[in-house]
Design a protein around this motif. Structure first.
Motif, PDB file in Angstrom:
ATOM      1  N   ARG A  16      -1.156  -8.548   0.932  1.00 39.66           N
ATOM      2  CA  ARG A  16      -2.501  -9.109   0.727  1.00 39.66           C
ATOM      3  C   ARG A  16      -3.170  -9.369   2.036  1.00 39.66           C
ATOM      4  O   ARG A  16      -3.052 -10.192   2.715  1.00 39.66           O
ATOM      5  N   ARG A  65      -4.801  -2.442  -7.400  1.00 48.73           N
ATOM      6  CA  ARG A  65      -3.514  -2.910  -6.892  1.00 48.73           C
ATOM      7  C   ARG A  65      -2.760  -3.670  -7.976  1.00 48.73           C
ATOM      8  O   ARG A  65      -1.561  -3.490  -8.183  1.00 48.73           O
ATOM      9  N   SER A  79     -13.247  -5.534  -4.997  1.00 47.60           N
ATOM     10  CA  SER A  79     -12.770  -5.936  -6.312  1.00 47.60           C
ATOM     11  C   SER A  79     -12.101  -4.754  -7.016  1.00 47.60           C
ATOM     12  O   SER A  79     -11.091  -4.927  -7.697  1.00 47.60           O
ATOM     13  N   GLU A  80     -12.626  -3.554  -6.814  1.00 46.14           N
ATOM     14  CA  GLU A  80     -11.991  -2.388  -7.442  1.00 46.14           C
ATOM     15  C   GLU A  80     -10.602  -2.143  -6.874  1.00 46.14           C
ATOM     16  O   GLU A  80      -9.654  -1.850  -7.604  1.00 46.14           O
ATOM     17  N   SER A  81     -10.474  -2.300  -5.555  1.00 50.82           N
ATOM     18  CA  SER A  81      -9.159  -2.021  -4.977  1.00 50.82           C
ATOM     19  C   SER A  81      -8.173  -3.110  -5.398  1.00 50.82           C
ATOM     20  O   SER A  81      -6.984  -2.863  -5.554  1.00 50.82           O
ATOM     21  N   ARG A  82      -8.703  -4.318  -5.620  1.00 52.05           N
ATOM     22  CA  ARG A  82      -7.826  -5.379  -6.108  1.00 52.05           C
ATOM     23  C   ARG A  82      -7.349  -5.045  -7.518  1.00 52.05           C
ATOM     24  O   ARG A  82      -6.152  -5.138  -7.813  1.00 52.05           O
TER      25      ARG A  82
END
Ligand code: SF4
Ligand code: SF4
Ligand code: SF4
Ligand code: SF4
Lengths: 194, 520
Positions: free
Chosen positions: B520, B475, B469-472
């Motif tokens: 993605r 991004r 979730s953090e990398s999302r």
């Protein structure tokens, strides 16, 4: 008299020195951010489902650390998470209001999927893959079961399935003896009222 | 030997090494003198897709297909895994879940093979007669292909241990012929009847790992086995450095780490393998299977099973095909009515208590016991308070403090239990065996270990979800920033002329968008 002066002077000097050391230590070991938020965040299940009323786990952790939210709002975390947070914060536990559902898993019925990418945009943990106009699929091992992808789907092709029970993940129950039951009941009562 | 005497003997230097604790349960080795009999082919053999420690296999056959004995029917997935072979020739009739020897009572996907009675053998694997001059890596691959896993009961894939690693040179091969569980006699009979095959298997292991010395450890309650192995050793010339060691009977001497300590004085640290202290330990049954795999080109399709127990009319040692239904073995020895009996897979100390006899023989099946209620001491339902007698600590071969650990597990204080080395417990059952208050100590430990494993799994999943979730978020923020930057660039270049974005810039924009979709 001089004895008293000496004592005062040496104590004063010592106090100054100690103060200096503390001041330096505070500068040297300064921590960015609020460590409490991260500690609470580490206890949360990271489902990012928003059932606590906040847009994700971190925001809820921030609210709890800031005293704005109670400790019992995380639904998937259930009683155990509530107790852990209460313990960490040093506050009274509060009963959890909503039972957590059994762990679930999203599944895209692929022949009905139109490839609109809306579910990808909704998934907080990037558990869905697919390109525009191609059918999408859920990475079962990454899905947290938060259901956030179900609503946005315009053709309703996402089902929430119960997670299959795996033989490898089976674990032994408590021994079925009177003593173990008594101990367990006592523990539950404790958690309930305290 | 009582603990105090043993300690005294150790102090006086009369005994080199000896693991602490241990118990002396009644032997009950009633089938010790019964020669191995070959069990008849079953009408249907049932092969669960996972019969070893590690990853489950995936099926290679389809329903209706005809298979030969020794044909690979399921292939290994992942490194810690070995394939499964058809136990006889016949037709695959179905692939579906079937109960196995597991405390959950859950089923496992299994391949059902209906025998055609010919028992025709798949001959693709050539015997390797010149193994002395063969490449150890090739022999190791043979062990993997033939589906070998530790037949003493732990079923760890054998080939993994049979490795030459420069960092950990192996000095000693230990053959484990201890068989310290009550009732079981399959290794006992195997050593008595197949001594020279086992010895050749040991020489193969020595060749494969480059070891110089060999020890064959047998408890002194099996004098025929000791005699047979000694004779085989003295009949072979090039074996100056191989010894048969007779050890006084004590449970759990057959546990790998305890045996290694008793024989060599080397302690295998927690989380390490015997190879890290220069030792490889193999069960005698596995060693015989290795001989069959290399010298005869036979995959693992049968094993010796002790069928015994006080409720069984004729205890025996049977050479049974893997996949044979346990019910047939009991019936062959005269037991058909199972009401009121406890069926055990393995030995009574560490084996699984089953709900019924409807499980197949698998690679780990060293024994199948039918015990009457009195023999099982149903006392565990009347758990009494701990009287702090300390018997459990005295009996523990790992020197844990079982009564304390049980308190912690009962109260869900798992962190504390882990601090007190709960995970070092080998679940040998000595503590439960000696406890005068009938506390099911091992059961508490299994509960505690399961709960800790569950929590660790949940934590790891939460951690991974948080990272995702953090990398999302990162991004999305990056994409936003890029878009904003592009927009301001477009505005700058076109501001003097017109407000509408130039077609080229719009093209760029959509190209960038497609790219993020692909990302993605
Ligand atoms: S309810 Fe729990 S899991 Fe869901 S977002 Fe809130 S804190 Fe995270
Ligand atoms: S796939 Fe759906 S249910 Fe699973 S994590 Fe993503 S949004 Fe939640
Ligand atoms: S079961 Fe565990 S605690 Fe009990 S004696 Fe064996 S190793 Fe020790
Ligand atoms: S043997 Fe049983 S009663 Fe004695 S100390 Fe251990 S747990 Fe307590």
């Amino acid at each position: 008299m001089t004895g008293l002066l000496y004592a005062l002077a040496s104590l004063g000097a010592f106090a100054l020195l100690a103060g200096l050391i503390l001041a330096i230590a505070q500068k040297a070991f300064h921590v960015e951010g609020d460590p409490m938020v991260d500690k609470i965040d580490a206890l949360l299940p990271q489902t990012q489902c928003g059932q606590c009323g906040y847009p994700g786990c971190k925001p809820y952790a921030t609210a709890v650390a800031g005293g704005e939210a109670e400790v019992n709002h995380c639904v998937p975390g259930g009683e155990r998470t509530m107790l852990q947070i209460a313990d960490l914060m040093g506050v009274e536990p509060k009963a959890v209001e909503e039972e957590a559902a059994a762990p679930r898993l999203a599944f895209v019925r692929e022949d009905e999927c139109i490839g609109c990418t809306l579910c990808i945009k909704a998934c907080p943990v990037d558990a869905i893959i697919g390109a525009p106009k191609q059918y999408h699929t859920v990475i079962a091992d990454h899905c947290t079961g938060c259901e956030l992808c179900v609503e946005p789907c315009p053709v309703d092709c996402i089902d929430m399935l119960t997670k299959p029970e795996l033989l490898e993940h089976w674990s032994w129950p408590l021994p079925d003896t009177k003593r173990s039951q008594i101990a367990h009941e006592r523990r539950e009562q404790h958690a309930g009222h305290a | 030997m009582p603990a105090t005497l043993r300690k005294l003997a150790q102090r006086l230097g009369m005994m080199a090494h000896s693991f602490p604790g241990g118990v002396h349960p009644e032997q009950h080795k009633v089938s010790g003198a019964a020669a191995i009999e070959v069990n008849e082919l079953a009408p249907v053999h049932i092969l669960p897709m996972k019969q070893h420690i590690g990853e489950a296999c995936s099926s290679l056959v389809s329903i209706g297909e005809h298979v030969l004995r020794g044909q690979k029917i399921a292939k290994s997935e992942g490194y810690v895994s070995v394939p499964i072979h058809a136990p006889t020739s016949g037709r695959v009739v179905k692939i579906e879940a079937h109960p196995i020897a597991h405390p959950s009572g859950m089923g496992m996907p299994s391949i059902f093979i209906e025998s055609d009675g010919d028992d025709a053998v798949d001959q693709t694997l050539e015997p390797i007669s010149d193994w002395q001059n063969s490449d150890p890596a090739m022999l190791r691959e043979r062990a993997r292909m033939c589906g070998l896993a530790g037949l003493g009961g732990a079923v760890f894939p054998t080939f993994i241990k049979l490795v030459r690693d420069q960092r950990f040179p192996i000095e000693t091969v230990i053959l484990n012929g201890i068989e310290c569980e009550p009732w079981l006699t399959s290794d006992h009979r195997l050593m008595t009847e197949f001594a020279s095959e086992i010895l050749t298997g040991m020489r193969m292991i020595k060749h494969m790992v480059g070891a110089t010395a060999g020890l064959i450890a047998i408890e002194d309650n099996k004098p025929e086995a000791v005699a047979a192995m000694r004779e085989a050793v003295s009949a072979t010339d090039d074996l100056n450095d191989v010894r048969v060691v007779e050890l006084p009977t004590r449970y759990p001497q057959g546990s790998e780490k305890q045996l290694i300590y008793t024989l060599t004085g080397r302690e295998v640290p927690a989380g390490k393998l015997p190879m890290h202290v220069g030792i490889i330990c193999q069960n005698v049954g596995t060693t015989k299977a290795l001989y069959d795999a290399i010298a005869l080109g036979k995959p693992l399709t049968e094993r010796v099973v002790t069928v015994s127990g006080d409720a069984l009319p004729r205890p025996a040692n049977l050479m049974a095909r893997i996949g044979t239904p346990a019910r047939l073995l009991f019936a062959r020895q005269g037991l058909e009515d199972f009401s009121g009996l406890q069926i055990v897979h393995g030995g009574p100390m560490m084996g699984e208590r089953l709900k019924g006899p409807d499980i197949p023989v698998v690679k780990s099946t060293n024994g199948l016991l039918a015990l009457s209620a009195s023999a099982m001491a149903a006392a565990h339902t009347v758990e009494q308070p701990c009287i702090r007698c300390g018997h459990c600590s005295e009996a523990c071969p790992i020197s844990l403090v079982p009564n304390l650990l049980a308190d912690q597990c009962r109260a869900d204080q798992f962190d504390k239990a882990a601090d007190y080395q709960l995970f070092d417990c080998i679940e040998c059952g000595c503590c439960s065996y000696v406890c005068p208050s009938n506390i099911p100590l091992v059961h508490y430990f299994r509960y505690g270990k399961g709960q800790i494993a569950l929590m660790r799994r949940e934590q790891a999943f939460a951690e991974a979800s948080r990272r995702r979730s953090e990398s999302r978020d990162a991004r999305i923020a990056r994409e936003k920033a890029e878009k904003a930057a592009r927009r301001s660039r477009v505005r700058k270049t076109h501001a003097p002329k017109t407000d509408a974005p130039a077609p080229a810039a719009a093209g760029n924009d959509s190209a960038a968008d497609t790219k993020t979709e692909e990302d993605r």
